[in-house]
Design a protein around this motif. Sequence first.
Motif, PDB file in Angstrom:
ATOM      1  N   VAL A  55       0.848  -1.199   0.000  1.00 20.94           N
ATOM      2  CA  VAL A  55       0.000   0.000   0.000  1.00 20.94           C
ATOM      3  C   VAL A  55       0.878   1.242   0.000  1.00 20.94           C
ATOM      4  N   PHE A  56       1.906   1.236   0.842  1.00 20.17           N
ATOM      5  CA  PHE A  56       2.732   2.429   0.987  1.00 20.17           C
ATOM      6  C   PHE A  56       3.530   2.721  -0.285  1.00 20.17           C
ATOM      7  N   PHE A  57       4.205   1.711  -0.798  1.00 21.53           N
ATOM      8  CA  PHE A  57       5.109   1.977  -1.919  1.00 21.53           C
ATOM      9  C   PHE A  57       4.416   1.932  -3.283  1.00 21.53           C
ATOM     10  N   SER A 406       1.186   3.503 -14.519  1.00 25.50           N
ATOM     11  CA  SER A 406       2.459   4.098 -14.068  1.00 25.50           C
ATOM     12  C   SER A 406       3.339   4.421 -15.270  1.00 25.50           C
ATOM     13  N   LEU A 407       3.443   3.463 -16.202  1.00 27.63           N
ATOM     14  CA  LEU A 407       4.297   3.692 -17.371  1.00 27.63           C
ATOM     15  C   LEU A 407       3.759   4.847 -18.214  1.00 27.63           C
ATOM     16  N   TRP A 435       8.185   9.545  -4.646  1.00 29.18           N
ATOM     17  CA  TRP A 435       7.079   9.236  -5.561  1.00 29.18           C
ATOM     18  C   TRP A 435       7.588   9.128  -7.002  1.00 29.18           C
ATOM     19  N   THR A 436       8.463  10.061  -7.388  1.00 28.07           N
ATOM     20  CA  THR A 436       9.003  10.036  -8.754  1.00 28.07           C
ATOM     21  C   THR A 436       9.740   8.726  -9.010  1.00 28.07           C
ATOM     22  N   PHE A 437      10.553   8.316  -8.038  1.00 26.25           N
ATOM     23  CA  PHE A 437      11.278   7.052  -8.179  1.00 26.25           C
ATOM     24  C   PHE A 437      10.289   5.884  -8.272  1.00 26.25           C
ATOM     25  N   TYR A 441      10.162   3.668 -11.587  1.00 29.55           N
ATOM     26  CA  TYR A 441      10.874   2.388 -11.530  1.00 29.55           C
ATOM     27  C   TYR A 441      10.194   1.353 -10.639  1.00 29.55           C
ATOM     28  N   LEU A 442      10.024   1.732  -9.367  1.00 25.79           N
ATOM     29  CA  LEU A 442       9.615   0.695  -8.412  1.00 25.79           C
ATOM     30  C   LEU A 442       8.291   0.026  -8.799  1.00 25.79           C
TER      31      LEU A 442
END
Length: 460
Positions: A55-57, A406-407, A435-437, A441-442
Amino acid sequence: METPDILERGNWGSKIAFIFAASGSAIGLGSIWRFPIMVGLNGGAIFVFCYILSVFFIGFTVMLAELTIGRHSQKNLVGAMKFIKPGTPWKGVGFMGIITGICILSYYSVVAGWAAGYLYKTIKGAFMGEFTWEASDAVFKKFAADPMAVLIFLFLILVITTFVISKGVKIGIERWSKILMPVLFILIIILSLRAVTLPGSGTGLSFYLKPDFSGFNLNVLFFAVGQAFFSLSLGMGTMTVYGSYITKKDNLISSAGWVCFSTTLVALLAGIIIFPTLFHSLQLTPEQFKQDFEVSTGLMFQAFPVIISKMPGGYIFGIMFFSLLLIAALTSTISMLEVPTSYLVDEKKWKRKNAAILIGIIAFVLGIPSALSNGGVKFLTKLNFMTIMDLIFGNITLALGGVLISLFLAYSWKVRNSLNEISIGSKRFKLKSLWTFNIKYLAPVVVTLILIFIIIKNII
Ligand code: PHE
């Protein structure tokens, strides 16, 4: 008289109204019915741990992405992708969301129908007096296997959902959620206090909250990510449509944060009610649970009558609980039906009412095999039809939708453009670099890897 299109959209009255409505979509059977099942099937606390991280990431990341895309474009996901990147295949992600929404609606409404059936039973006094787990289990099995009952309740849920959606978002959703969500919340807290004071509740709590890291594997992570998407209503455009009704004055970051927080809290409390009740009633140890206990789609319906029977004033409590659960489920079915409906209204210029009725009928027909697959009719497959639908649409296509959204945001629309939209209405974004990372990516990489692993493992 016809309402012109422009009036058919509308805005949320205020940020708080938005948060209630979006939490209304998010909080529902996903947190109260589905989350505990996933915990039970995936090793207990280790699943809870992975779910919170997801949920967080990932959940928060995609939530903010969907809200931003929605508010910027003022459209549903298909329209938004056409608006931001015209003439590209991205709109296909929106179509996948529409199909996913209709499919989830079909079996989710079956479970919402069970909640309606349980409300009816509670009013009739079926759960009075001391109620054991075995007795509760027998009641559930009998009820879920009664084809007439489950189909009638499925129909009822879809009629109510269709009616609310055909009336338009503002009067429909806002009014309900504002009053009732807080009441549900209080009731859940009271029930969880009762559950943790049961004798022997400690074993249940430690199964639920003390992670055994040796139980970790990629399956657990897959279902945790899937549960994060499901419970937060992400990956199919629901939050994009809801975001399209937020005004430019409102803060997207804190709105996303609040929805994630409140939904997770309700899910965690639901587990605090169910596991102590289960371990107390059957006097289980975690080892016995893992070996002998069969976690079924009825877990929540087995547990709640038991805990309610242990409350002073249980009859009233039971009625309140099942009414509010039903309403929480309805605010979610409403948000699912809103996705295909807003597509047909905005893009195809259909009348809201006709769009809602057509999709309602499709969902009903698709829901029939799910309704009958819990004991009502024997199907050719050994696997339960509802479980298969949930695996495909409740986990895989939602997660895939999340990756693609996301993409789309990161590489097609571009992060800096979305940050411009986010900055309207919110002065500071403390987690901007994280958030940008995550969005670049993540979220896409981790979720893609998990999906590939699951597909290889199960199909090849
Ligand atoms: N989040 C809802 C729940 O937990 C279910 C849902 C999924 C709603 C996807 C809309 C879209 O009950």
